[in-house]
Design a protein around this motif. Sequence first.
Motif, short mmCIF file in Angstrom:
data_model
loop_
_atom_site.label_atom_id
_atom_site.label_comp_id
_atom_site.label_asym_id
_atom_site.label_seq_id
_atom_site.Cartn_x
_atom_site.Cartn_y
_atom_site.Cartn_z
N PHE A 179 0.97 -1.24 0.04
CA PHE A 179 -0.07 0.00 0.09
C PHE A 179 0.78 1.13 0.05
N THR A 180 0.37 2.13 -0.96
CA THR A 180 1.36 3.52 -0.68
C THR A 180 0.77 4.23 0.78
N VAL A 181 1.57 5.28 0.91
CA VAL A 181 1.39 5.95 2.19
C VAL A 181 -0.15 6.69 2.05
N LEU A 182 -0.44 7.22 1.07
CA LEU A 182 -1.52 7.81 0.81
C LEU A 182 -3.01 7.00 0.86
N GLU A 183 -2.64 5.73 0.50
CA GLU A 183 -3.64 4.48 0.63
C GLU A 183 -3.87 4.25 2.04
N ASN A 184 -2.68 4.12 2.73
CA ASN A 184 -2.77 3.93 4.24
C ASN A 184 -3.39 5.06 5.02
N LYS A 185 -3.12 6.29 4.51
CA LYS A 185 -3.90 7.26 5.33
C LYS A 185 -5.51 7.23 5.13
N SER A 186 -5.79 6.92 3.59
CA SER A 186 -7.33 6.89 3.46
C SER A 186 -7.71 5.70 4.20
N ILE A 187 -7.18 4.32 4.33
CA ILE A 187 -7.87 3.46 5.02
C ILE A 187 -7.85 3.67 6.43
N GLY A 188 -7.01 4.56 7.06
CA GLY A 188 -6.97 4.81 8.48
C GLY A 188 -8.18 5.72 8.59
N ARG A 189 -8.35 6.80 7.68
CA ARG A 189 -9.49 7.70 7.74
C ARG A 189 -10.59 6.92 7.90
N ASN A 190 -10.70 6.06 7.17
CA ASN A 190 -12.05 5.14 6.86
C ASN A 190 -12.34 4.51 8.28
N PHE A 191 -11.48 3.87 8.81
CA PHE A 191 -11.41 2.98 9.93
C PHE A 191 -11.90 4.05 10.99
N SER A 192 -11.28 5.18 11.20
CA SER A 192 -11.65 5.98 12.23
C SER A 192 -12.99 6.51 12.33
N MET A 193 -13.60 6.92 10.85
CA MET A 193 -15.04 7.34 10.61
C MET A 193 -15.80 6.19 11.31
N PHE A 194 -15.43 4.92 10.86
CA PHE A 194 -16.29 3.78 11.11
C PHE A 194 -16.40 3.65 12.66
N ARG A 195 -15.14 3.92 13.54
CA ARG A 195 -15.29 3.73 14.63
C ARG A 195 -16.27 5.04 15.37
N LYS A 196 -16.08 6.01 14.86
CA LYS A 196 -16.85 7.25 15.37
C LYS A 196 -18.42 6.99 15.31
N LEU A 197 -18.96 6.35 13.99
CA LEU A 197 -20.15 6.17 13.75
C LEU A 197 -20.51 5.07 14.65
#
Length: 48
Positions: free
Chosen positions: A9-27
């Motif tokens: 995974f690229t750094v950008l993909e890792n950040k995107s995946i991390g943001r998705n997990f973070s949003m999921f956790r908040k929801l």
Amino acid sequence: MGENEDSGFTVLENKSIGRNFSMFRKLRDKKAVEVADYLGLKEAAYTK
């Protein structure tokens, strides 16, 4: 595979995946340790 090898995974993909997990956790109102436990990971591995 060593720790220093590329995960595929690229750094950008890792950040995107991390943001998705973070949003999921908040929801879902979940803590990082709860998601890590569900995935069968230690919290440190999940947050990395």
